[in-house]
Design a protein around this motif. Structure first.
Motif, PDB file in Angstrom:
ATOM      1  N   ALA A  63     -14.289 -21.933  11.283  1.00  0.00           N
ATOM      2  CA  ALA A  63     -13.208 -21.225  11.691  1.00  0.00           C
ATOM      3  C   ALA A  63     -13.164 -19.553  10.945  1.00  0.00           C
ATOM      4  N   LEU A  64     -13.086 -18.662  11.575  1.00  0.00           N
ATOM      5  CA  LEU A  64     -13.148 -17.210  10.947  1.00  0.00           C
ATOM      6  C   LEU A  64     -11.815 -16.490  11.128  1.00  0.00           C
ATOM      7  N   VAL A  65     -11.142 -15.884  10.091  1.00  0.00           N
ATOM      8  CA  VAL A  65     -10.221 -15.103  10.405  1.00  0.00           C
ATOM      9  C   VAL A  65     -10.232 -13.886   9.746  1.00  0.00           C
ATOM     10  N   GLY A  66      -9.550 -12.886  10.576  1.00  0.00           N
ATOM     11  CA  GLY A  66      -9.288 -11.575   9.917  1.00  0.00           C
ATOM     12  C   GLY A  66      -7.833 -11.138   9.868  1.00  0.00           C
ATOM     13  N   ALA A  67      -7.510 -10.189   9.018  1.00  0.00           N
ATOM     14  CA  ALA A  67      -6.188  -9.777   9.062  1.00  0.00           C
ATOM     15  C   ALA A  67      -6.004  -8.283   8.722  1.00  0.00           C
ATOM     16  N   GLY A  68      -4.966  -7.775   9.259  1.00  0.00           N
ATOM     17  CA  GLY A  68      -4.846  -6.256   9.106  1.00  0.00           C
ATOM     18  C   GLY A  68      -3.806  -6.002   7.964  1.00  0.00           C
ATOM     19  N   THR A  69      -3.589  -4.456   7.732  1.00  0.00           N
ATOM     20  CA  THR A  69      -2.778  -4.347   6.729  1.00  0.00           C
ATOM     21  C   THR A  69      -1.809  -3.146   7.233  1.00  0.00           C
ATOM     22  N   ALA A  70      -0.658  -2.888   6.685  1.00  0.00           N
ATOM     23  CA  ALA A  70       0.111  -1.827   7.278  1.00  0.00           C
ATOM     24  C   ALA A  70       0.143  -0.507   6.832  1.00  0.00           C
ATOM     25  N   GLY A  71      -0.604  -0.408   5.710  1.00  0.00           N
ATOM     26  CA  GLY A  71      -0.917   0.980   5.238  1.00  0.00           C
ATOM     27  C   GLY A  71      -1.435   0.697   3.777  1.00  0.00           C
ATOM     28  N   PHE A  72      -2.298   1.807   3.458  1.00  0.00           N
ATOM     29  CA  PHE A  72      -3.270   1.594   2.093  1.00  0.00           C
ATOM     30  C   PHE A  72      -3.044   3.356   1.436  1.00  0.00           C
ATOM     31  N   TYR A  73      -2.759   3.044  -0.036  1.00  0.00           N
ATOM     32  CA  TYR A  73      -3.217   4.143  -0.814  1.00  0.00           C
ATOM     33  C   TYR A  73      -3.230   3.521  -2.286  1.00  0.00           C
ATOM     34  N   ALA A  74      -4.395   3.703  -2.916  1.00  0.00           N
ATOM     35  CA  ALA A  74      -4.524   3.128  -3.987  1.00  0.00           C
ATOM     36  C   ALA A  74      -4.572   4.549  -5.279  1.00  0.00           C
ATOM     37  N   ALA A  75      -4.155   4.340  -6.287  1.00  0.00           N
ATOM     38  CA  ALA A  75      -4.193   5.204  -7.319  1.00  0.00           C
ATOM     39  C   ALA A  75      -4.411   4.489  -8.709  1.00  0.00           C
ATOM     40  N   ARG A  76      -4.802   5.143  -9.794  1.00  0.00           N
ATOM     41  CA  ARG A  76      -4.990   4.660 -11.104  1.00  0.00           C
ATOM     42  C   ARG A  76      -3.799   4.131 -11.633  1.00  0.00           C
ATOM     43  N   THR A  77      -2.629   4.588 -11.275  1.00  0.00           N
ATOM     44  CA  THR A  77      -1.261   3.830 -11.772  1.00  0.00           C
ATOM     45  C   THR A  77      -0.337   3.440 -10.455  1.00  0.00           C
ATOM     46  N   SER A  78       0.379   2.635 -10.597  1.00  0.00           N
ATOM     47  CA  SER A  78       1.434   2.411  -9.339  1.00  0.00           C
ATOM     48  C   SER A  78       2.278   3.321  -9.339  1.00  0.00           C
ATOM     49  N   GLN A  79       2.605   4.014 -10.524  1.00  0.00           N
ATOM     50  CA  GLN A  79       3.617   5.051 -10.265  1.00  0.00           C
ATOM     51  C   GLN A  79       2.987   6.160  -9.450  1.00  0.00           C
ATOM     52  N   GLU A  80       1.639   6.509  -9.876  1.00  0.00           N
ATOM     53  CA  GLU A  80       1.059   7.792  -8.954  1.00  0.00           C
ATOM     54  C   GLU A  80       1.024   7.393  -7.470  1.00  0.00           C
ATOM     55  N   ALA A  81       0.714   6.083  -7.106  1.00  0.00           N
ATOM     56  CA  ALA A  81       0.478   5.604  -5.841  1.00  0.00           C
ATOM     57  C   ALA A  81       1.794   5.651  -5.215  1.00  0.00           C
ATOM     58  N   VAL A  82       2.776   5.228  -5.588  1.00  0.00           N
ATOM     59  CA  VAL A  82       4.207   5.333  -5.205  1.00  0.00           C
ATOM     60  C   VAL A  82       4.435   6.677  -4.720  1.00  0.00           C
ATOM     61  N   GLU A  83       4.493   7.438  -5.899  1.00  0.00           N
ATOM     62  CA  GLU A  83       4.988   8.813  -5.544  1.00  0.00           C
ATOM     63  C   GLU A  83       4.100   9.575  -4.534  1.00  0.00           C
ATOM     64  N   THR A  84       2.734   9.438  -4.617  1.00  0.00           N
ATOM     65  CA  THR A  84       1.837   9.991  -3.329  1.00  0.00           C
ATOM     66  C   THR A  84       2.620   9.489  -1.998  1.00  0.00           C
ATOM     67  N   TYR A  85       2.640   8.337  -1.800  1.00  0.00           N
ATOM     68  CA  TYR A  85       2.859   7.636  -0.534  1.00  0.00           C
ATOM     69  C   TYR A  85       4.149   7.647  -0.134  1.00  0.00           C
ATOM     70  N   ARG A  86       5.122   7.932  -1.006  1.00  0.00           N
ATOM     71  CA  ARG A  86       6.649   7.907  -0.621  1.00  0.00           C
ATOM     72  C   ARG A  86       6.865   8.766   0.587  1.00  0.00           C
ATOM     73  N   PRO A  87       6.568  10.214   0.207  1.00  0.00           N
ATOM     74  CA  PRO A  87       6.626  10.791   1.752  1.00  0.00           C
ATOM     75  C   PRO A  87       6.274  10.405   2.925  1.00  0.00           C
ATOM     76  N   ILE A  88       4.979   9.785   2.765  1.00  0.00           N
ATOM     77  CA  ILE A  88       4.242   9.470   4.053  1.00  0.00           C
ATOM     78  C   ILE A  88       5.106   8.394   4.785  1.00  0.00           C
ATOM     79  N   PHE A  89       5.454   7.219   3.803  1.00  0.00           N
ATOM     80  CA  PHE A  89       6.217   6.259   4.360  1.00  0.00           C
ATOM     81  C   PHE A  89       7.608   6.703   5.043  1.00  0.00           C
ATOM     82  N   ASP A  90       8.233   7.574   4.098  1.00  0.00           N
ATOM     83  CA  ASP A  90       9.614   8.135   4.558  1.00  0.00           C
ATOM     84  C   ASP A  90       9.667   8.962   5.841  1.00  0.00           C
ATOM     85  N   ALA A  91       8.565   9.458   6.159  1.00  0.00           N
ATOM     86  CA  ALA A  91       8.440  10.131   7.501  1.00  0.00           C
ATOM     87  C   ALA A  91       8.105   9.047   8.477  1.00  0.00           C
ATOM     88  N   ARG A  92       7.384   8.105   8.180  1.00  0.00           N
ATOM     89  CA  ARG A  92       7.433   7.094   9.185  1.00  0.00           C
ATOM     90  C   ARG A  92       8.700   6.421   9.574  1.00  0.00           C
TER      91      ARG A  92
END
Length: 355
Positions: A229-258
């Motif tokens: 049996a073989l399974v794949g799975a999606g994800t709802a969005g992606f943004y990686a940065a060196r720190t979680s704070q940087e990632a959240v700060e950058t991605y928040r306006p994108i998520f809020d607009a959505r």
């Protein structure tokens, strides 16, 4: 673990700047992203099929053919091919041709599709879409495997010793069954010994995990080896940065607009804040260690070997988009590949013949 980038080719204003690319620019961006995906070492690139606003992905064979001409090694996926809407003979001809043009790099993910407008275009009803999807696939797989086909069904004229050309390069092709909530689609996949690709986008993990559990149960019911049996799975969005704070700060306006876009059309989002989405959805936003931990946590429930990320910049600048994909490939993907063994995407397992 294998990693795909997938686009549904939405044609919307940038959620941060408000600028809307022209249709031509948007198609060029899709092709350029596929070239970038190959350059960075991603395993596959997928193009969806939709037939209504805000998508311009009504013709994935054409888009993938152009991508095939610009690339040489990356696997090409449909995400998904809506066989419930298409004549399976015409779909076969398009994809057999694309199989040759790509040098045998094609994988199909099939599904019934979503949206009332596209169903109206093709005169498909909610009552018959599952039957159309099943019948279309059963004919499609015969056309791919057999040089002459005699067949009859409910939704298209019968065939008598029908020949379809060109004959495909890959024999057979691997067909994945895409599913968000449907037991019908995963049962069809299990019956024929095919892999599934769970959407894993809109809701928390539980309904998707239950669907994958059901797939494995039906897989054994139909007499297949559980190890195959073989399974794949999606994800709802992606943004990686060196720190979680940087990632959240950058991605928040994108998520809020959505979220704001959902509310504008009267749809209440399942996850109303970015923090809630990071905690309970499949969105991958954070530092490399955080993203690795989350994918491994989902793997404990799904047992999946393939994952997809969003191919589009979706509010990121071109520089940010490239940097986050580079970070994924240099720091996240190697850890996932070590932790989650996966079979080659190009290997196709011969299916058991059904009585």
């Amino acid at each position: 673990m294998k990693v795909l980038l997938i686009t549904l080719i939405t044609h919307l204003p940038d959620p941060v700047t408000g600028r809307r690319r022209s249709t031509t620019e948007r198609f060029r961006q899709v092709v350029d992203n596929a070239v970038l995906a190959e350059e960075l070492g991603f395993d596959g690139y997928g193009v969806g099929e939709r037939h209504e606003r805000p998508f311009i992905s009504s013709s994935p064979p054409v888009v993938l053919s152009h991508i095939a001409a610009r690339t040489s090694t990356i696997r090409l996926f449909t995400a998904v091919t809506t066989l419930s809407l298409l004549d399976p003979v015409r779909a076969y001809e398009d994809y057999a041709t694309l199989d040759h043009l790509s040098g045998g790099r094609l994988d199909l993910i099939i599904g019934k599709g979503n949206g009332a407008a596209q169903a109206q275009l093709f005169h498909v009803t909610p009552e018959d879409q599952w039957a159309r999807n099943r019948e279309g696939y059963e004919l499609f797989r015969r056309l791919w495997r057999e040089e002459k086909v005699t067949w009859s069904g409910r939704f298209r004229p019968p065939l008598v010793d029908a020949e379809t050309w060109p004959r495909p390069l890959q024999q057979p092709i691997r067909v994945w069954h895409g599913s968000a909530t449907s037991r019908e689609s995963v049962d069809l996949a299990a019956r024929y010994g095919d892999p599934i690709f769970s959407a894993n986008v809109t809701n928390p993990i539980e309904p998707y995990a239950e669907l994958i559990r059901y797939y494995r149960e039906r897989w054994v019911h139909y007499g297949h080896d559980p190890a195959d049996a073989l399974v794949g799975a999606g994800t709802a969005g992606f943004y990686a940065a060196r720190t979680s704070q940087e990632a959240v700060e950058t991605y928040r306006p994108i998520f809020d607009a959505r979220v704001a876009a959902f509310r504008k059309v009267g749809v209440r989002p399942v996850f109303e804040s970015l923090e809630d989405a990071i905690e309970r959805s499949s969105i991958l936003v954070g530092s490399p260690p955080q993203i690795i931990e989350k994918v491994l946590r989902y793997h404990e429930r799904f047992g999946h070997e393939v994952i997809h990320l969003q191919a589009d910049s979706d509010g990121l600048t071109d520089k940010q988009h490239r940097q986050t994909l580079e970070l994924f490939q240099t720091e996240i993907a190697p850890a996932l590949r070590r932790a989650i063994p996966s079979r080659p995407l190009h290997r196709v397992v011969r299916h058991q013949r059904l009585s």
